[in-house]
Design an enzyme around this catalytic site. Structure first.
Site, PDB file in Angstrom:
ATOM      1  N   SER A  13       0.561  -1.298  -0.040  1.00 51.13           N
ATOM      2  CA  SER A  13       0.183  -0.119  -0.152  1.00 51.13           C
ATOM      3  C   SER A  13       0.576   1.633  -0.365  1.00 51.13           C
ATOM      4  CB  SER A  13      -0.863  -0.362   1.314  1.00 51.13           C
ATOM      5  OG  SER A  13      -2.128  -0.753   0.841  1.00 51.13           O
ATOM      6  N   HIS A  16       3.807   5.922   4.703  1.00 51.48           N
ATOM      7  CA  HIS A  16       2.785   4.483   5.096  1.00 51.48           C
ATOM      8  C   HIS A  16       3.626   3.480   5.521  1.00 51.48           C
ATOM      9  CE1 HIS A  16      -1.236   3.751   3.094  1.00 51.48           C
ATOM     10  NE2 HIS A  16      -1.168   5.376   2.661  1.00 51.48           N
TER      11      HIS A  16
END
Length: 483
Positions: free
Chosen positions: A81, A322
């Site tokens: 991701s 992230h």
């Protein structure tokens, strides 16, 4: 020399007026990486650190327990991701060029765009896709083939995907939203998402060890994913990549750790490539790092969300980052622009990879930026809360969470997580024990873990403006089912 002795030396040097040695201590961090992988049974990892204007690269372990091939710094891992940050940058780049209005309906670009909620289909904007407030169910996976039309077919099939919440009502992490963004990029550029990524970002930034397709990965030493619970020796996954091509915009990029840091450097050094070429405008960088949305759960990625990045603040220093996960590979990116620091850790499996990340990130940020990474867990003094408002069933498409009291532990809850609808019975139910952390009228926070080997994860109970009850778990919002 271990960390404690290094810190003692600094104290002594300061007292004597002796300047502390500067620079990145490669030997120390190599030893630390090796030790953490051995302790937590992680087959292999690569670590890249941007500090003092230079990128330092380290590698440890093996790429595949079945072959024994060693990890090198030019080895390619799946970044999962973290790919969303790249897709977000493409969308913002197009907005910079006046080709995309982030606040106009998605339907302006994709006239046939629809999800199960007709009103949401008419009003959802690219900005809401970017900052995870669209409300679109986030875990829609659909293998629409290997063709260049895979994203077009994915978005067409997504018209039956439901909503976690009304658009704009709360933040709920959505991979589905990022695939819709990927399709927007395709329609505006006239290229596949893969081609647009390469031409608009990868080539200008010199990221020649970043790619999206298996045939490109095979040019390099590639990590195999491994699966296993913490404390176990993980075993290789049956396939190198178990995600379909249509997963590209939300999780399909592979890269070296150094290339991930080079991409992050775009937001540290002011949007220019190493040769001085401007890739994003300063306004675009600021937009991606602007605090767009307050997170119900401020610990999972950060207290806020921007356009593509989770945003945090440690000791007054703002940062972004992230996490990424695929089947058997886990990746982490954190950066603190004002300190000139970026850290990327890519691993190829093992349930304890989060502990390796937490240890390295905490130590590196303290050492290189003088910043303390906060820890999360229950308070030393047990907290008693009224658990009655939180018990019950919470359901979103494909998943059911059941919250119950634990009779033997007052104030402690049990969360049972299992598949529902078409995913019913697809995996064994998972159980977390929830210990209260804080309680306020706006939200009540619990720390959850499955067993004592696991780290603590936040579970947040809160209400929307209309009074509907939600739980935030894994950065996803799930509504409490009607009694």
């Amino acid at each position: 020399m271990d960390r404690t002795n290094r810190e003692v030396d600094r104290v002594v040097n300061r007292a004597l007026g002796v300047a502390a040695p500067e620079g990145f201590d490669t030997r120390h961090w190599q030893d630390r990486l090796d030790a953490l992988l051995a302790t937590h049974r992680i087959p292999g990892a690569v670590l890249a650190v941007l500090a003092d204007g230079e990128i330092h690269e380290l590698a440890s372990g093996i790429l595949h327990t079945g072959t024994g091939v060693e990890v090198t710094t030019d080895s390619v891992f799946q970044i999962g991701s973290i790919s969303k940050g790249y897709t977000a940058a493409l969308a913002v780049l197009l907005a910079d060029a006046g080709k995309l209005d982030l606040d106009a309906p998605v339907a302006n670009v994709l006239p046939d765009f629809a999800v199960a909620d007709a009103e949401a289909s008419r009003t959802i904007t690219p900005r809401q896709l970017l900052n995870h407030t669209s409300g679109i169910e986030g875990d829609y996976v659909n293998d629409t083939g290997r063709g260049d039309d895979c994203l077009a077919r994915y978005v067409e099939a997504a018209r039956n995907v439901g909503m976690t919440n009304p658009p704009g009502a709360t933040m709920s992490y959505s991979g589905t939203a990022y695939n819709i963004l990927g399709r927007i990029v395709e329609v505006i550029t006239g290229k596949t998402w893969d081609e647009a990524l390469k031409e608009l970002l990868l080539t200008p930034l010199g990221l020649d060890h970043t790619m999206t397709l298996p045939e490109e990965v095979l040019r390099f030493r590639a990590a195999m994913g491994h699966m296993g619970d913490p404390g176990e020796d993980p075993v290789p996954t049956p396939l190198w990549n178990m995600l379909p091509r249509s997963a590209g915009p939300y999780g399909g990029i592979s890269a070296t750790a150094a290339d991930v840091v080079r991409f992050a450097r775009l937001f540290v050094d002011g949007a220019t490539a190493p040769d001085g070429t401007r890739v994003l405008s300063s306004a675009g960088v600021e937009a991606m790092l602007n605090r767009e949305v307050e997170m119900p759960d401020e610990w999972f990625f950060g207290a806020h969300w921007g356009l593509g990045w989770g945003l945090f603040e440690w000791d007054g220093a703002r940062g972004f980052g992230h996490d990424g996960s695929t089947f058997g590979q886990l990746a982490y990116l954190r950066a603190i622009p004002e300190k000139g620091l970026a850290i990327a850790l890519l691993t190829n499996g093992g349930g304890a990879a989060p502990k390796v990340y937490e240890a390295l990130c905490r130590e590196l940020t303290a050492e290189l930026a003088g910043v303390s990474m906060p820890a999360f867990g229950p308070p030393e003094q047990p907290l008693t809360v009224n658990t009655a408002p939180f018990t019950g069933a919470y359901k979103r498409e494909g998943f059911l969470m059941t919250i119950t009291d634990r009779p033997s532990d007052e104030g402690v809850l049990q969360l049972t997580y299992e598949g529902a609808d078409g995913l019913a019975g697809s995996f064994d139910p998972l159980v977390w024990h929830l210990t209260p952390v804080s309680d306020s009228p706006a939200r009540t926070v619990f720390a959850g873990r499955r067993n004592e080997k696991d780290g603590w994860i936040p579970v947040v109970f809160y209400a929307l403006a209309d009074g509907s009850r939600y739980v935030h778990f894994g950065a996803r919002a799930t509504a409490k089912s009607a009694a």
